[in-house]
Motif scaffolding. Structure first.
Motif, mmCIF file in Angstrom:
data_model
loop_
_atom_site.group_PDB
_atom_site.id
_atom_site.type_symbol
_atom_site.label_atom_id
_atom_site.label_comp_id
_atom_site.label_asym_id
_atom_site.label_seq_id
_atom_site.Cartn_x
_atom_site.Cartn_y
_atom_site.Cartn_z
ATOM 1 N N ASP A 1 11.442 -39.363 28.270
ATOM 2 C CA ASP A 1 11.658 -37.845 27.574
ATOM 3 C C ASP A 1 10.315 -36.972 27.841
ATOM 4 O O ASP A 1 9.362 -37.312 27.404
ATOM 5 C CB ASP A 1 11.747 -38.306 26.036
ATOM 6 C CG ASP A 1 12.111 -36.954 25.164
ATOM 7 O OD1 ASP A 1 12.432 -35.972 25.844
ATOM 8 O OD2 ASP A 1 11.927 -36.823 24.138
ATOM 9 N N PRO A 2 10.323 -36.110 28.427
ATOM 10 C CA PRO A 2 11.713 -35.213 29.016
ATOM 11 C C PRO A 2 12.256 -36.099 30.130
ATOM 12 O O PRO A 2 11.475 -36.987 30.770
ATOM 13 C CB PRO A 2 11.536 -33.983 29.353
ATOM 14 C CG PRO A 2 9.989 -34.082 29.859
ATOM 15 C CD PRO A 2 9.212 -35.141 28.999
ATOM 16 N N LYS A 3 13.631 -36.006 30.268
ATOM 17 C CA LYS A 3 14.136 -36.409 31.661
ATOM 18 C C LYS A 3 14.366 -35.624 32.945
ATOM 19 O O LYS A 3 14.736 -34.551 32.586
ATOM 20 C CB LYS A 3 15.543 -36.942 31.209
ATOM 21 C CG LYS A 3 15.630 -38.163 30.051
ATOM 22 C CD LYS A 3 17.023 -38.458 29.831
ATOM 23 C CE LYS A 3 17.162 -39.236 28.612
ATOM 24 N NZ LYS A 3 16.608 -40.426 28.509
ATOM 25 N N GLY B 1 20.037 -30.353 31.721
ATOM 26 C CA GLY B 1 18.744 -30.436 31.173
ATOM 27 C C GLY B 1 18.542 -29.376 29.990
ATOM 28 O O GLY B 1 19.344 -29.280 28.976
ATOM 29 N N ASP B 2 17.357 -28.516 30.333
ATOM 30 C CA ASP B 2 17.425 -27.333 29.412
ATOM 31 C C ASP B 2 18.306 -26.188 29.656
ATOM 32 O O ASP B 2 18.237 -25.295 28.906
ATOM 33 C CB ASP B 2 15.707 -26.947 29.255
ATOM 34 C CG ASP B 2 14.845 -27.940 28.942
ATOM 35 O OD1 ASP B 2 15.224 -28.807 28.059
ATOM 36 O OD2 ASP B 2 13.767 -27.972 29.331
ATOM 37 N N ASN C 1 29.666 -19.596 39.481
ATOM 38 C CA ASN C 1 29.029 -20.457 38.499
ATOM 39 C C ASN C 1 27.726 -19.667 38.135
ATOM 40 O O ASN C 1 27.090 -18.796 38.694
ATOM 41 C CB ASN C 1 28.399 -21.859 39.069
ATOM 42 C CG ASN C 1 29.630 -22.568 39.540
ATOM 43 O OD1 ASN C 1 30.728 -22.371 38.897
ATOM 44 N ND2 ASN C 1 29.555 -23.590 40.453
ATOM 45 N N HIS C 2 27.430 -19.910 36.957
ATOM 46 C CA HIS C 2 26.243 -18.995 36.358
ATOM 47 C C HIS C 2 25.430 -20.157 35.641
ATOM 48 O O HIS C 2 25.849 -21.117 35.434
ATOM 49 C CB HIS C 2 26.476 -18.046 35.245
ATOM 50 C CG HIS C 2 27.523 -17.138 35.774
ATOM 51 N ND1 HIS C 2 27.041 -15.659 36.518
ATOM 52 C CD2 HIS C 2 28.904 -17.220 35.750
ATOM 53 C CE1 HIS C 2 27.966 -15.117 36.661
ATOM 54 N NE2 HIS C 2 29.292 -15.601 36.261
ATOM 55 N N CYS C 3 24.045 -19.841 35.441
ATOM 56 C CA CYS C 3 23.085 -20.989 34.736
ATOM 57 C C CYS C 3 22.381 -20.116 33.721
ATOM 58 O O CYS C 3 21.872 -19.068 34.049
ATOM 59 C CB CYS C 3 22.416 -21.534 35.756
ATOM 60 S SG CYS C 3 21.497 -22.966 35.185
ATOM 61 N N VAL C 4 22.575 -20.583 32.420
ATOM 62 C CA VAL C 4 21.561 -19.832 31.499
ATOM 63 C C VAL C 4 20.547 -20.872 30.733
ATOM 64 O O VAL C 4 20.725 -22.148 30.679
ATOM 65 C CB VAL C 4 22.413 -19.402 30.214
ATOM 66 C CG1 VAL C 4 23.245 -18.438 30.730
ATOM 67 C CG2 VAL C 4 23.103 -20.507 29.742
ATOM 68 N N LEU C 5 19.379 -20.327 30.547
ATOM 69 C CA LEU C 5 18.281 -21.228 29.870
ATOM 70 C C LEU C 5 18.430 -21.292 28.293
ATOM 71 O O LEU C 5 18.097 -20.735 27.400
ATOM 72 C CB LEU C 5 17.145 -20.472 29.958
ATOM 73 C CG LEU C 5 15.835 -21.214 29.582
ATOM 74 C CD1 LEU C 5 15.411 -22.304 30.229
ATOM 75 C CD2 LEU C 5 14.440 -20.303 29.672
#
Length: 232
Positions: A72-74, A160-161, A171-175
């Protein structure tokens, strides 16, 4: 292309050398260390941050699954093992991929292609800008805003985050973590089926006790999420 740090953990010397040979050919990875035991790797990770972990499962003293559960964190985890029966446990643990020994070049290359796509998406990741009623929302991607309709979102994948938003077009990626997204009222139509996945039921084409097929894509069902589904 930016480099991403990784380590390899494997108690078999021959397998470890083979893994090192293959990883060193990946242009976007920087090998920071190799370890023959989970305990040595855990000690290293206490003071060193890495992004990708290539991890054997069947090891003495501490298995790869035990090591992974304690981190942790991984980091991103790619399990490598000679025991295919560990596949379900690895998917339950939200590992990025599961490779069976002896490693085959084409399967390894496919995994690295997915990994590169992951990093590319993460670098372009946006934040939610605003919701437009219950039909669509905007996210920021670089200097642009992308409008996404909820009816086009096939599924959400935890990274993850970050969360990957898989749509019918791209595809999209968000924080934002998957859990945080699912806590928003706007995502109330999504059903979590696994630690790493949430779906919209109207896209489901097939359902078994262990997987769901969405537009030809097979997604695993986590044991502790089965209560979210009506499995006959």
């Amino acid at each position: 292309m930016s480099k991403h740090t990784c380590i390899i953990v494997d108690d078999d010397t021959v397998d470890l050398l083979m893994n090192v040979s293959m990883v060193r050919k990946v242009s976007f990875l920087d090998l920071a260390g190799t370890f023959s035991s989970g305990l040595d790797a855990a000690h290293f990770l206490q003071t060193n941050k890495i992004e990708v972990l290539f991890l054997d499962i069947d090891m003495p003293e501490q298995s790869g699954l035990e090591l992974w559960s304690l981190l942790d964190p991984k980091p991103i985890c790619i399990f490598i093992t000679a025991h295919a029966e560990y596949a379900l446990d690895s998917y339950e643990s939200a590992a990025f991929d599961f490779l069976v020994k002896p490693l085959k070049a084409d399967r390894f290359d496919k995994s690295m292609s997915r990994l590169q796509d992951h990093f590319t998406l993460r670098e372009k990741s946006g934040l939610f800008d605003q919701f437009l009623g219950t039909d669509s929302f905007f996210i920021k991607e670089g200097h642009e805003q992308q409008r996404i309709s909820f009816k086009d979102v096939l599924y959400l994948e935890a990274l993850g985050d970050y969360t990957k938003i898989v749509t019918t077009q791209k595809n999209h990626c968000v924080l934002s973590t998957l859990g945080s997204m699912l806590s928003m009222p706007e995502f109330g139509n999504f059903t979590r089926i696994h630690r790493s996945y949430a779906i919209q039921r109207f896209f489901v084409e097939k359902m078994t006790a262990t997987e769901i097929v969405v537009r030809g894509i097979s997604l695993p069902i986590g044991r502790k999420y089965k209560h979210n589904l009506s499995l006959q």
